[in-house]
Design a protein around this motif. Structure first.
Motif, PDB file in Angstrom:
ATOM      1  N   ALA A  11      -5.553   3.142   9.248  1.00 23.79           N
ATOM      2  CA  ALA A  11      -5.055   1.899   8.640  1.00 23.79           C
ATOM      3  C   ALA A  11      -6.074   1.371   7.640  1.00 23.79           C
ATOM      4  O   ALA A  11      -5.724   0.951   6.532  1.00 23.79           O
ATOM      5  N   SER A  12      -7.337   1.390   8.013  1.00 24.37           N
ATOM      6  CA  SER A  12      -8.372   0.850   7.138  1.00 24.37           C
ATOM      7  C   SER A  12      -8.461   1.648   5.843  1.00 24.37           C
ATOM      8  O   SER A  12      -8.578   1.084   4.762  1.00 24.37           O
ATOM      9  N   ARG A  13      -8.383   2.965   5.956  1.00 24.41           N
ATOM     10  CA  ARG A  13      -8.510   3.814   4.773  1.00 24.41           C
ATOM     11  C   ARG A  13      -7.292   3.675   3.859  1.00 24.41           C
ATOM     12  O   ARG A  13      -7.428   3.609   2.641  1.00 24.41           O
ATOM     13  N   LEU A  14      -6.105   3.609   4.461  1.00 26.27           N
ATOM     14  CA  LEU A  14      -4.890   3.528   3.645  1.00 26.27           C
ATOM     15  C   LEU A  14      -4.570   2.098   3.224  1.00 26.27           C
ATOM     16  O   LEU A  14      -3.611   1.859   2.504  1.00 26.27           O
ATOM     17  N   GLY A  15      -5.335   1.145   3.716  1.00 23.31           N
ATOM     18  CA  GLY A  15      -5.081  -0.235   3.340  1.00 23.31           C
ATOM     19  C   GLY A  15      -3.788  -0.775   3.928  1.00 23.31           C
ATOM     20  O   GLY A  15      -3.164  -1.659   3.349  1.00 23.31           O
ATOM     21  N   LEU A  16      -3.377  -0.233   5.087  1.00 21.68           N
ATOM     22  CA  LEU A  16      -2.178  -0.748   5.752  1.00 21.68           C
ATOM     23  C   LEU A  16      -2.604  -1.802   6.777  1.00 21.68           C
ATOM     24  O   LEU A  16      -3.702  -1.749   7.317  1.00 21.68           O
ATOM     25  N   HIS A  17      -1.707  -2.752   7.050  1.00 23.77           N
ATOM     26  CA  HIS A  17      -2.037  -3.794   8.009  1.00 23.77           C
ATOM     27  C   HIS A  17      -2.198  -3.190   9.402  1.00 23.77           C
ATOM     28  O   HIS A  17      -1.399  -2.352   9.815  1.00 23.77           O
ATOM     29  N   SER A  43       0.850  -1.185   0.000  1.00 28.62           N
ATOM     30  CA  SER A  43       0.000   0.000   0.000  1.00 28.62           C
ATOM     31  C   SER A  43       0.887   1.236   0.000  1.00 28.62           C
ATOM     32  O   SER A  43       1.837   1.320   0.765  1.00 28.62           O
ATOM     33  N   MET A  71     -15.183   5.947   6.851  1.00 29.47           N
ATOM     34  CA  MET A  71     -15.101   6.275   5.430  1.00 29.47           C
ATOM     35  C   MET A  71     -16.463   6.632   4.845  1.00 29.47           C
ATOM     36  O   MET A  71     -16.580   6.920   3.660  1.00 29.47           O
ATOM     37  N   ARG A 106      -3.630  -3.096  -0.258  1.00 29.69           N
ATOM     38  CA  ARG A 106      -5.061  -3.026   0.032  1.00 29.69           C
ATOM     39  C   ARG A 106      -5.572  -1.609  -0.127  1.00 29.69           C
ATOM     40  O   ARG A 106      -6.697  -1.307   0.242  1.00 29.69           O
ATOM     41  N   HIS A 107      -4.708  -0.726  -0.611  1.00 31.43           N
ATOM     42  CA  HIS A 107      -5.033   0.697  -0.528  1.00 31.43           C
ATOM     43  C   HIS A 107      -5.999   1.172  -1.600  1.00 31.43           C
ATOM     44  O   HIS A 107      -7.095   1.633  -1.287  1.00 31.43           O
ATOM     45  N   PRO A 118     -12.750  -4.058   7.564  1.00 33.10           N
ATOM     46  CA  PRO A 118     -11.670  -3.288   8.209  1.00 33.10           C
ATOM     47  C   PRO A 118     -12.202  -2.518   9.422  1.00 33.10           C
ATOM     48  O   PRO A 118     -13.344  -2.048   9.407  1.00 33.10           O
ATOM     49  N   LYS A 119     -11.360  -2.395  10.429  1.00 29.17           N
ATOM     50  CA  LYS A 119     -11.763  -1.729  11.675  1.00 29.17           C
ATOM     51  C   LYS A 119     -12.136  -0.269  11.401  1.00 29.17           C
ATOM     52  O   LYS A 119     -11.470   0.417  10.627  1.00 29.17           O
ATOM     53  N   ARG A 126     -12.188   0.078  -1.354  1.00 30.29           N
ATOM     54  CA  ARG A 126     -11.805   1.385  -0.795  1.00 30.29           C
ATOM     55  C   ARG A 126     -11.925   2.484  -1.850  1.00 30.29           C
ATOM     56  O   ARG A 126     -12.428   3.579  -1.578  1.00 30.29           O
ATOM     57  N   ALA A 155      -4.410  -0.454  14.302  1.00 33.04           N
ATOM     58  CA  ALA A 155      -5.650  -0.908  13.672  1.00 33.04           C
ATOM     59  C   ALA A 155      -6.753   0.090  13.997  1.00 33.04           C
ATOM     60  O   ALA A 155      -7.324   0.079  15.081  1.00 33.04           O
ATOM     61  N   PRO A 195       5.007   0.027   3.934  1.00 35.18           N
ATOM     62  CA  PRO A 195       5.068  -1.266   4.637  1.00 35.18           C
ATOM     63  C   PRO A 195       6.452  -1.915   4.588  1.00 35.18           C
ATOM     64  O   PRO A 195       6.767  -2.750   5.435  1.00 35.18           O
ATOM     65  N   HIS A 238       2.310   6.057  -4.652  1.00 37.98           N
ATOM     66  CA  HIS A 238       2.436   7.357  -4.006  1.00 37.98           C
ATOM     67  C   HIS A 238       3.897   7.664  -3.717  1.00 37.98           C
ATOM     68  O   HIS A 238       4.392   8.766  -3.961  1.00 37.98           O
ATOM     69  N   PHE A 277       1.289   8.302   3.740  1.00 38.35           N
ATOM     70  CA  PHE A 277       2.258   7.194   3.802  1.00 38.35           C
ATOM     71  C   PHE A 277       3.654   7.665   4.225  1.00 38.35           C
ATOM     72  O   PHE A 277       4.662   7.221   3.683  1.00 38.35           O
TER      73      PHE A 277
END
Lengths: 334, 434
Positions: free
Chosen positions: B208-214, A125, A217, A148-149, A211-212, A187, B204, B330, A129, B282
């Protein structure tokens, strides 16, 4: 290395035109609509005897795929070729990063070969960028999927599909179903749908695949398929990868299919004229029943066709925005 | 900024008109402090016949014990592309630090006398700061077999740690703790359940959810911390929990302390000022482990510092070469080069009304010295002159040039800082002067 800009600021030039395409996040309704309108004008190119327009003539476009993909790479290649660009495909797994060369060194080499545009797919991810901000800011960078971004061109072809079949976005309720956790498509769809003014966006999945704090969003979370699909206009199914069973996110394909797989029975909860989308490749009998995938409400194959026009739109807009930016900088530097 | 290739040789120094703060000796007054032969020889009045070689006017400044940092990587041996003992102790001195504890994840690991001795020898040669090795709890930090803890203690290790490496099972960990307890070694924990953590991950939450990071959930820390606390109680070992990141962890430590357990805790200063939302874009400079967490966690940690549940502030200094941060987020390495900002940032807690000056000094010097058993962190007459003069009002900008560490990796680069170290003495010798 200090990143200073959020992706959505990085991808626009001084005049607010696209110069990279990294994410749908933060882009205005006007800009997203411009992409859709531009795509509209390119749809006919594929129907011509000579399937080419000269917008990217003399430009070198490099397909940099750090992850395997046939469909996305092919549609990008076709889009670039229909814009008359020279296209170079680089298979990274067989290339230098496996010899220990850093991503930066490899990209700098490509930049010095006078590339004009990178189309990047990467497992991390934020990789496109990173490239746009630090490595090759003078090259237009198009995100073809990062971790996953984001997968913004897929989301835009989905928006194109929705607009084509539903017209305006304002009164639409859209359900995104399945493995949202791992989905860059979901997303990017969510950001685009919110910007375009969709009335309601729902995500439907078991808790292990949501996702948590995804509500932040601007979506509503449903764990129950029947409730989640109630009266929706658009259903976007997501691909479920086999590895999800091994990592204890799901007990089995069959239980997932029973609860969240889209069949005719569950489709009946949606509006009668609801459309069914899927970014492909589809797993028949895992997330979607063949009768639905091949049925009257499915627009899955149209999506593939629109994908080329949408990518042509994004490539031509980003190239022109990047050229304008470079011209402005050259002028300012004198 | 003056540059010394070696700390200036012992001089007789008069530090005049500073606000001298020493919580251990209940001292807080504006006065003069006198140093000779490496020792503090007087506070207030000079010894008979004292003639200073150097006078330092500390008017408007704080004269405090040198900071004692419980967690700082010097990267030597084994990772000298990131830093070395010379570069990092010099940076420590510039940050007002006179004693720093070096975690055992050097290459090779600090699990033999030889490595512990090498580090101290190199630090002695450089002369800028005392470096106190922390030995490995298990051989090679592999989590399988006990390290030779008694030998490590004899070789100068002030404690032992497994860092964030997993131990095979609870039985092995319990035995490690019991063995450490045999020799009254303090165990430094960085509680983390490796199955709930992931390399390259962030908190978490919605970012993280928006950027798709673990995502790394709070439970990665709290589950391990709960187990560690119970095993510490079982083994009866002295334990210190470092670099907490969650508000819930503060509650767990507080509950254990209420039950009378001999446990202490620290937090890395950056954790009190940064949150996961700052990762937007990021920015790999915000890649830390434990990850930057939510605003609620940040406030909970500050509350813990205020109440004293968290009695120590650490730098968690982790210098990196530029390439370590020049990858997609990451794939970058975690950590912040933190010496340069340690005092100015932590002093912000005083300006923000969280801590008094005296309580601040306790957390950066008095308390960490006490729990490691070091004769440091105070300004007692007759003791070694390890101290720092800090100008709390001075404003300056953090630049790569102003960082003496070999690692320039800081999310605070380009930002205005308030409060600057002006003078550091290590055993009476000037290790930094600005």
């Amino acid at each position: 290395m200090t990143a200073k800009t959020a992706p959505h600021q990085l991808q626009l030039n001084e005049k607010g035109q696209l110069r990279h395409f990294l994410t749908t996040e933060g882009l205005s309704r006007e800009l997203l609509t411009e992409i859709l309108d531009t795509a509209e004008s390119f749809v006919s190119v594929g129907k011509q005897a000579v399937k080419k327009v000269p917008l990217l003539r003399g430009k070198t476009v490099v397909n940099l795929f750090f992850e395997n993909s046939t469909r996305t790479r092919t549609t990008f290649e076709l889009a670039a070729k229909r814009l008359s660009a020279d296209v170079l495909n680089i298979n990274i797994s067989a290339s230098s990063t496996s010899k220990g060369e850093s991503l930066m060194d490899m990209l700098w080499n490509l930049e010095y070969m006078d590339s004009d545009m990178f189309i990047v797919r990467h497992g991390d991810s934020g990789a496109p960028h990173f490239i746009a901000e630090f490595v090759c800011p003078h090259v237009a960078v198009i995100n073809a999927g990062d971790g996953r971004h984001a997968h913004p061109t897929q989301a835009m072809l989905d928006m194109y599909t929705i607009r084509r079949h539903k017209g305006a976005f304002e009164n639409l309720t859209v359900a995104i179903v399945g493995d949202v956790l791992h989905s860059r498509v979901a997303r990017s769809q969510i950001h685009a749908l919110n910007a375009l003014g969709a009335r309601e966006i729902r995500v439907i999945a078991p808790k292990t695949l949501v996702p948590k704090d995804i509500e932040a969003m601007g979506v509503k979370v449903h764990y129950n398929m029947a409730q989640g699909l109630q009266d929706v206009d658009v259903i976007s199914m997501l691909r479920l990868q086999k590895e999800r069973m091994e990592s204890a996110l799901l007990p089995s394909e069959s239980e997932f299919y029973r609860l969240y797989g889209l069949n005719m029975e569950k489709l009946a909860f949606a509006k009668p004229d609801a459309i069914v989308m899927h970014p492909g490749p589809i797993n028949r009998g895992v997330e979607i029943e063949s009768a639905v995938a091949d049925g009257a409400q499915s627009v899955i194959l149209q999506q593939v066709n629109y994908g080329i026009a949408v990518r042509m739109a994004v490539l031509s807009m980003a190239m022109s925005g990047q050229n304008a930016e470079q011209a402005a900088q050259a002028e300012g530097g004198e | 900024m003056m540059d010394f290739s070696r700390p200036a040789f012992n001089q007789r120094i008069r530090i005049s008109n500073g606000r001298v703060i020493d919580p251990r000796n209940n001292l807080d007054k504006t006065t003069d402090l006198f140093v000779a032969d490496g020792l503090i020889v007087g506070i207030g009045s000079a010894p008979v016949g004292f003639k200073p070689d150097l006078e330092f006017d500390a008017g408007g400044m704080l004269v405090i014990p040198g900071a004692v940092d419980l967690c700082a990587r010097v990267r030597e041996p084994g990772q000298t592309q990131k830093g070395n003992i010379h570069s990092e102790t010099r940076a420590a001195a510039a940050g007002g630090i006179t004693h720093l504890c070096c975690p055992p994840d050097t290459k090779p690991v600090i699990d033999t006398r030889a490595v512990a001795a090498l580090i101290q020898e190199r630090a002695y040669q450089s002369g800028y700061a005392h470096v106190l090795p922390i030995g490995a709890l298990t051989k090679g930090l592999q989590g399988q077999h006990l390290a030779e803890m008694h030998a490590l203690k004899e070789a100068g290790c002030i404690g032992v740690s497994q860092l964030r490496q997993p131990v095979k099972d609870s039985q092995t960990l319990l035995r490690c703790l019991e063995y450490a307890s045999t020799f009254d070694l303090i165990v430094f924990f960085q509680s983390e359940d490796s199955s709930l953590s992931v390399k390259g991950g962030v908190h978490a939450g919605s970012t993280a959810s928006r950027l798709g990071l673990h995502g790394i959930p709070d439970a990665a820390e709290t589950v391990a911390l709960s187990r560690d606390l119970l095993l510490v109680q079982q083994a009866g070992v002295r334990a210190h929990f470092g670099q907490l990141s969650c508000a819930r962890s503060v509650e767990l430590i507080a509950a254990a302390q209420r039950e009378g357990l001999q446990v202490t805790a620290d937090v890395a200063v950056h954790q009190l000022f940064l949150t996961d939302e700052m990762i937007d874009g990021f920015n790999s400079q915000y890649h830390t482990r434990p990850p930057l967490r939510s605003e609620r966690d940040r406030l909970g940690l500050i509350e813990g510092v205020k109440s004293g549940v968290i009695s120590v502030l650490s730098s968690d200094h982790q210098p990196h070469e530029a390439a370590a941060k020049s990858e997609p987020f990451p794939s970058t390495e975690s950590g912040i080069s933190a010496f340069a900002t340690f005092l100015p940032l932590s002093y912000r807690l005083v300006r923000d009304g969280v801590l008094s000056e005296v309580e601040w000094v306790r957390r950066i010097a008095t308390n960490p010295a006490a729990l490691t058993g070091l004769d440091a962190g105070h300004l007692g007459t007759g003791s070694n002159a390890n101290l720092c003069v800090f100008d709390p009002g001075k404003r300056w900008k953090l630049t790569e040039h102003s960082m003496l560490s070999q690692g320039k990796n800081s999310p605070f680069l380009g930002q205005q800082m308030q409060g600057q170290v002006r003078l550091t003495l290590k055993d009476g010798a000037i290790s930094f002067r600005n």
